[in-house]
Design a protein around this motif. Sequence first.
Motif, PDB file in Angstrom:
ATOM      1  N   GLY A  59      38.582 -39.784 -11.563  1.00  0.00           N
ATOM      2  CA  GLY A  59      37.442 -38.746 -10.549  1.00  0.00           C
ATOM      3  C   GLY A  59      35.996 -39.553 -10.853  1.00  0.00           C
ATOM      4  N   ALA A  60      35.288 -40.228 -11.471  1.00  0.00           N
ATOM      5  CA  ALA A  60      34.468 -40.879 -12.133  1.00  0.00           C
ATOM      6  C   ALA A  60      33.758 -41.553 -10.988  1.00  0.00           C
ATOM      7  CB  ALA A  60      34.960 -42.183 -13.928  1.00  0.00           C
ATOM      8  N   GLY A  61      32.293 -41.758 -10.889  1.00  0.00           N
ATOM      9  CA  GLY A  61      32.014 -42.056  -9.933  1.00  0.00           C
ATOM     10  C   GLY A  61      31.077 -43.354 -10.541  1.00  0.00           C
ATOM     11  N   ALA A  62      30.617 -44.331  -9.523  1.00  0.00           N
ATOM     12  CA  ALA A  62      29.982 -45.854  -9.581  1.00  0.00           C
ATOM     13  C   ALA A  62      29.192 -45.647 -10.560  1.00  0.00           C
ATOM     14  CB  ALA A  62      28.887 -45.676  -8.171  1.00  0.00           C
ATOM     15  N   GLU A  63      28.434 -44.775 -10.980  1.00  0.00           N
ATOM     16  CA  GLU A  63      27.752 -44.742 -12.478  1.00  0.00           C
ATOM     17  C   GLU A  63      27.916 -45.333 -13.080  1.00  0.00           C
ATOM     18  OE1 GLU A  63      28.548 -40.659 -12.484  1.00  0.00           O
ATOM     19  OE2 GLU A  63      27.428 -42.234 -10.519  1.00  0.00           O
ATOM     20  N   VAL A  64      29.763 -45.198 -13.508  1.00  0.00           N
ATOM     21  CA  VAL A  64      30.512 -45.783 -14.349  1.00  0.00           C
ATOM     22  C   VAL A  64      30.353 -47.018 -14.534  1.00  0.00           C
ATOM     23  CG1 VAL A  64      32.599 -44.657 -15.505  1.00  0.00           C
ATOM     24  CG2 VAL A  64      31.154 -43.047 -15.574  1.00  0.00           C
ATOM     25  N   VAL A  65      30.910 -46.987 -14.013  1.00  0.00           N
ATOM     26  CA  VAL A  65      31.602 -48.295 -13.001  1.00  0.00           C
ATOM     27  C   VAL A  65      30.749 -49.466 -13.123  1.00  0.00           C
ATOM     28  CG1 VAL A  65      32.361 -49.546 -11.035  1.00  0.00           C
ATOM     29  CG2 VAL A  65      33.188 -47.329 -11.548  1.00  0.00           C
ATOM     30  N   ASP A  66      29.189 -49.032 -13.009  1.00  0.00           N
ATOM     31  CA  ASP A  66      28.252 -50.066 -13.508  1.00  0.00           C
ATOM     32  C   ASP A  66      28.175 -49.949 -14.524  1.00  0.00           C
ATOM     33  OD1 ASP A  66      28.085 -49.755 -10.778  1.00  0.00           O
ATOM     34  OD2 ASP A  66      26.554 -48.720 -10.138  1.00  0.00           O
ATOM     35  N   ARG A  67      28.067 -48.927 -15.076  1.00  0.00           N
ATOM     36  CA  ARG A  67      27.952 -49.066 -16.701  1.00  0.00           C
ATOM     37  C   ARG A  67      28.746 -50.103 -18.091  1.00  0.00           C
ATOM     38  NH1 ARG A  67      27.924 -44.188 -17.675  1.00  0.00           N
ATOM     39  NH2 ARG A  67      30.033 -43.480 -18.486  1.00  0.00           N
ATOM     40  N   LEU A  68      30.056 -49.250 -16.919  1.00  0.00           N
ATOM     41  CA  LEU A  68      31.009 -50.735 -17.598  1.00  0.00           C
ATOM     42  C   LEU A  68      30.877 -51.899 -17.151  1.00  0.00           C
ATOM     43  CD1 LEU A  68      34.065 -48.016 -17.295  1.00  0.00           C
ATOM     44  CD2 LEU A  68      32.627 -48.320 -19.645  1.00  0.00           C
ATOM     45  N   GLY A  69      30.926 -52.380 -16.364  1.00  0.00           N
ATOM     46  CA  GLY A  69      30.154 -53.612 -15.339  1.00  0.00           C
ATOM     47  C   GLY A  69      29.336 -54.152 -16.504  1.00  0.00           C
ATOM     48  N   LEU A  70      28.554 -53.474 -16.727  1.00  0.00           N
ATOM     49  CA  LEU A  70      27.564 -54.381 -17.371  1.00  0.00           C
ATOM     50  C   LEU A  70      27.616 -54.661 -18.648  1.00  0.00           C
ATOM     51  CD1 LEU A  70      24.124 -51.989 -16.317  1.00  0.00           C
ATOM     52  CD2 LEU A  70      24.385 -54.551 -16.180  1.00  0.00           C
ATOM     53  N   VAL A  71      28.488 -54.255 -19.776  1.00  0.00           N
ATOM     54  CA  VAL A  71      29.238 -53.978 -20.487  1.00  0.00           C
ATOM     55  C   VAL A  71      30.360 -55.265 -20.367  1.00  0.00           C
ATOM     56  CG1 VAL A  71      30.491 -53.145 -22.500  1.00  0.00           C
ATOM     57  CG2 VAL A  71      28.810 -51.784 -21.793  1.00  0.00           C
ATOM     58  N   ILE A  72      30.697 -55.483 -19.337  1.00  0.00           N
ATOM     59  CA  ILE A  72      31.857 -56.291 -19.509  1.00  0.00           C
ATOM     60  C   ILE A  72      31.211 -57.319 -19.157  1.00  0.00           C
ATOM     61  CG2 ILE A  72      33.303 -57.754 -17.689  1.00  0.00           C
ATOM     62  CD1 ILE A  72      34.834 -54.782 -17.498  1.00  0.00           C
ATOM     63  N   VAL A  73      29.794 -58.117 -17.706  1.00  0.00           N
ATOM     64  CA  VAL A  73      28.912 -59.430 -18.058  1.00  0.00           C
ATOM     65  C   VAL A  73      28.450 -59.128 -19.817  1.00  0.00           C
ATOM     66  CG1 VAL A  73      26.843 -59.625 -17.498  1.00  0.00           C
ATOM     67  CG2 VAL A  73      28.565 -58.458 -16.191  1.00  0.00           C
ATOM     68  N   GLY A  74      28.067 -58.972 -20.823  1.00  0.00           N
ATOM     69  CA  GLY A  74      27.498 -58.657 -21.486  1.00  0.00           C
ATOM     70  C   GLY A  74      28.039 -59.199 -22.428  1.00  0.00           C
ATOM     71  N   CYS A  75      29.278 -58.685 -22.950  1.00  0.00           N
ATOM     72  CA  CYS A  75      30.900 -58.903 -23.383  1.00  0.00           C
ATOM     73  C   CYS A  75      30.649 -60.748 -22.881  1.00  0.00           C
ATOM     74  CB  CYS A  75      31.787 -58.912 -23.365  1.00  0.00           C
ATOM     75  SG  CYS A  75      31.397 -57.035 -24.532  1.00  0.00           S
ATOM     76  N   ALA A  76      30.873 -60.964 -22.023  1.00  0.00           N
ATOM     77  CA  ALA A  76      30.971 -62.862 -21.112  1.00  0.00           C
ATOM     78  C   ALA A  76      29.901 -63.444 -21.941  1.00  0.00           C
ATOM     79  CB  ALA A  76      31.275 -62.643 -19.849  1.00  0.00           C
ATOM     80  N   VAL A  77      28.621 -62.708 -21.787  1.00  0.00           N
ATOM     81  CA  VAL A  77      28.049 -63.395 -21.797  1.00  0.00           C
ATOM     82  C   VAL A  77      27.929 -63.958 -23.830  1.00  0.00           C
ATOM     83  CG1 VAL A  77      25.075 -63.879 -22.077  1.00  0.00           C
ATOM     84  CG2 VAL A  77      26.384 -63.444 -20.351  1.00  0.00           C
ATOM     85  N   ALA A  78      27.702 -62.335 -24.673  1.00  0.00           N
ATOM     86  CA  ALA A  78      27.460 -63.232 -25.703  1.00  0.00           C
ATOM     87  C   ALA A  78      28.912 -63.867 -26.599  1.00  0.00           C
ATOM     88  CB  ALA A  78      28.266 -62.259 -26.480  1.00  0.00           C
ATOM     89  N   GLN A  79      30.103 -64.060 -25.012  1.00  0.00           N
ATOM     90  CA  GLN A  79      31.267 -64.697 -25.432  1.00  0.00           C
ATOM     91  C   GLN A  79      31.683 -66.281 -25.129  1.00  0.00           C
ATOM     92  OE1 GLN A  79      35.343 -64.713 -23.189  1.00  0.00           O
ATOM     93  NE2 GLN A  79      36.132 -65.077 -25.030  1.00  0.00           N
ATOM     94  N   LEU A  80      30.585 -66.572 -24.001  1.00  0.00           N
ATOM     95  CA  LEU A  80      29.731 -67.948 -24.153  1.00  0.00           C
ATOM     96  C   LEU A  80      29.105 -68.460 -24.919  1.00  0.00           C
ATOM     97  CD1 LEU A  80      29.942 -69.778 -22.056  1.00  0.00           C
ATOM     98  CD2 LEU A  80      27.671 -69.122 -20.982  1.00  0.00           C
ATOM     99  N   LEU A  81      28.419 -67.408 -25.781  1.00  0.00           N
ATOM    100  CA  LEU A  81      27.481 -68.521 -26.551  1.00  0.00           C
ATOM    101  C   LEU A  81      28.091 -68.792 -27.880  1.00  0.00           C
ATOM    102  CD1 LEU A  81      24.373 -66.029 -25.935  1.00  0.00           C
ATOM    103  CD2 LEU A  81      24.581 -68.233 -25.545  1.00  0.00           C
ATOM    104  N   LEU A  82      28.804 -67.408 -28.503  1.00  0.00           N
ATOM    105  CA  LEU A  82      29.376 -67.269 -29.205  1.00  0.00           C
ATOM    106  C   LEU A  82      30.181 -68.702 -29.504  1.00  0.00           C
ATOM    107  CD1 LEU A  82      30.007 -63.948 -30.764  1.00  0.00           C
ATOM    108  CD2 LEU A  82      28.595 -65.141 -32.221  1.00  0.00           C
ATOM    109  N   ALA A  83      31.482 -69.002 -28.145  1.00  0.00           N
ATOM    110  CA  ALA A  83      32.519 -70.372 -28.656  1.00  0.00           C
ATOM    111  C   ALA A  83      31.355 -71.065 -28.077  1.00  0.00           C
ATOM    112  CB  ALA A  83      32.207 -69.437 -26.966  1.00  0.00           C
ATOM    113  N   ARG A  84      30.137 -71.540 -27.714  1.00  0.00           N
ATOM    114  CA  ARG A  84      29.328 -72.731 -27.714  1.00  0.00           C
ATOM    115  C   ARG A  84      28.989 -73.258 -29.229  1.00  0.00           C
ATOM    116  NH1 ARG A  84      24.015 -75.055 -27.656  1.00  0.00           N
ATOM    117  NH2 ARG A  84      23.933 -76.533 -26.014  1.00  0.00           N
ATOM    118  N   TRP A  85      28.568 -71.804 -29.599  1.00  0.00           N
ATOM    119  CA  TRP A  85      27.902 -71.804 -31.717  1.00  0.00           C
ATOM    120  C   TRP A  85      29.476 -72.747 -31.641  1.00  0.00           C
ATOM    121  CZ3 TRP A  85      25.410 -67.993 -34.225  1.00  0.00           C
ATOM    122  CH2 TRP A  85      24.992 -68.541 -35.486  1.00  0.00           C
TER     123      TRP A  85
END
Length: 604
Positions: A59-85
Motif C-alpha cells: 500500500g505504499a504511495g508514489a513517493e516511495v516508488v519515486d525515491r527508490l527509482g532515483l536510487v536505482i538511476v543513481g546506482c546505474a550511473v555509478a556502475q557505468l562510471l566504475l565500469a568505465r574506470w
Amino acid sequence: MSTHLPIATPTDVRRAAARLIRADARAFVALLLLNALAAATGLVPPWLLGRIIDEVRAGAGAEVVDRLGLVIVGCAVAQLLLARWARYVGYRFGERTLSRVREEFVDRVLALPASVVERAGTGDLTARGTADVSTVGTTLRDAGPQLLIASVQCLFIIGAVFALDPLLGLSALLAQSGIWFALRWYLRRARTAYLAEGAANSEVAEVLAATASGARTVEAFGLAQRRVAVSREALGESRRRRLHTLYLRTVFFPLVEVSYALPVVVVLVVGGALHERGVISLGAVVAAAVYLRQLEAPLDEVLIWTEQLQSSSASFARVEGLGRAPKGGAQASPVPVGDRIDVTGVRYAYDRGGEVLRGVDLTVRPGERLAVVGPSGAGKTTLCRLLAGIDEPREGTVTVGGVPIASLGPEELRRQVVLVTQEHHVFLGTVRDNLLIAEPTATDAELWAALAAVGAAGWVRELPAGLDTELGPDGESTDGSTAQQLALARVVLADPHTLILDEATALLDPTTARHTERALAAVLEGRTVIAIAHRLHTAHDADRVAVMEDGRLTELGTHEGLVAAGGAYAALWRSWHGDQQVTPQQLSPQQGPPQQVTSAQKNE
C-alpha cells in the motif's frame, strides 16, 4: 633432436602469467577493486525493484516508488562510471603487460643459437612473433579485463540470489550444471586443438618464406610444381586444424545458449511454489529472476572470452616456449687463454643428411690470414660455422685459447670470433643507427674510420644527411653491395680478434671486393682472418690456404707452394685464370712446393 621450438607447459604458462601480474601488481589490485565495486553497485537495482513491488503490495504511495527509482538511476550511473574506470585501468594494465611480453620475446629470440633457429625454421619463429604475440596482446588488452569484470559480476549475482533465498540459489546453480559439463568437454579438447592449429600456421609461414626466399632456385631447377604441392599440403593441414577448432565452438556455444534460459524458468517455478506457501515474498522472486536475467550477459562474456582464452593460452604457450629453448652458450663461460684456434678430429653431420666433415685437424695461429677453398659441398661453410661457435662438432673439439668455442657465452664469443656471411641486413633507421649496433659507444670519428676501412665512406658522405640519413623504404635505398659494406663496417667496430668471412664480399664487384678485403686486412693487422674464398685472389693474399674436399682437409700450405705442388688447388688456380699450366713467374722465389698435409703441418 627436435626441429621444433619448445612449447611451454600449462604450469609454465600459469607461472608466466603470475610473473606478469606481479610486475604490475598495483594496477592489477586496482583493477580487481574497481570491478568489485562496479559489480556490487549493479546488484542494488534488482533488489530495489523487489522492494518496490513489495512496498506497492503493502500500500505504499508514489513517493516511495519515486525515491527508490532515483536510487536505482543513481546506482546505474555509478556502475557505468566504475565500469568505465575499471576498463580504462584494465586496458592500461594490458598494454604495459603486452610490452613486457614483447620485450621478453625479443630478448629470448636474440639469445637463441643460430643453429636452433635454422633447425626450427624462420616460419615458426615469425608466426610466434607476429600472430601469437598479437593474440596474446588482444587477450591482455580486451579479453583479460572483460573476463575479469564478467567473472566478478557472475559471482556477485549468484551470491545475491543465495542472499535472497538459499533454496532459490541452489536451484539456479543446479539449472546451470549443463554449462559446467559443456565447458569441461570443451576445455579438455581446446588446448590441444589450438596448439595444433598454431603449428599448422607456422608450417604455412615456413613454406611460404622458404619458397619466396628461394624463388630463383625454384625457377632455375623447375621446382615450381613441387613447391605448389608442398604449399597446398601445408594449407590443407592448416584448414583441417582450423575446421576442428571451429567444430569445438559449434558444439560448445549452442549447448551454453540452451542452458541460459533454464535457471530463470527453474527459479520462477520454485519461487512461485514458495510464494504460494508464504515462504518468500513476490518481490524476492522477481528480484531473483531479474538477477538471473542479468547473469546472462556476464556469463555470456565469460564463455565467449573463455574460448578466446583457449586460443590465447595456446599462443602464450608458444611465445613463452622460447624460454625453454637452449641459450646461445653458457652465461658464465670460461675465458680463453690466448687466441689460437685448434680443430681436432672434428666430424659433423646435419640432422637430415650424411656426414659433412670427416676427421678435420687444423690449427689457426693468432694473426694468421687463412683462406679456405674447395668445391661446393666440400664442407667449407660447415667448418666456419664450427669455428664461429654456431654449431658443435659431433666428434672432436674446436677450441679457442683452450676453451671449446661453442661453450662461450654470447658476449665472450663476440669478443673472440665474428662470422660474416653473404646474408646481411640493413636495419630501419639512420646509417649511424646501423653502425652503433656493433659498438654503441663509438664516436663519429670511429664510425667514419670503420666506413673508410671497408670503402664505404665515399658514398655515405654523398648522402643528404651523411651518418644521419634514414635508410629503408622511407629513406635512402641500399643495394646489395652497400648493405654488405655496412655489415663489414659493423665488424670493424666490433673489433674481434678472429674474423671469419664466408663469401662476405660476394655481392661486391671484383674491384670493390678486392679493395674492401685489402682494407680489412690492413685494419685487422695482427688479428686472425679466416676467409672462404671462391675468388682465388683472396687465397693468393693469404698466409696459408686450406683446401677442403669431400669433408676432409686435403692440402694446406702457401699459395705459391700449393700451385707448385700441382694438386687440387693448382687445378682451381688454373681454372680461375683460364690457364692450362702454371708459369714459374706465378711462384715466389722464396717459396717451394709443400709436402702432403701432415699432423705436424696442421698444428704448426
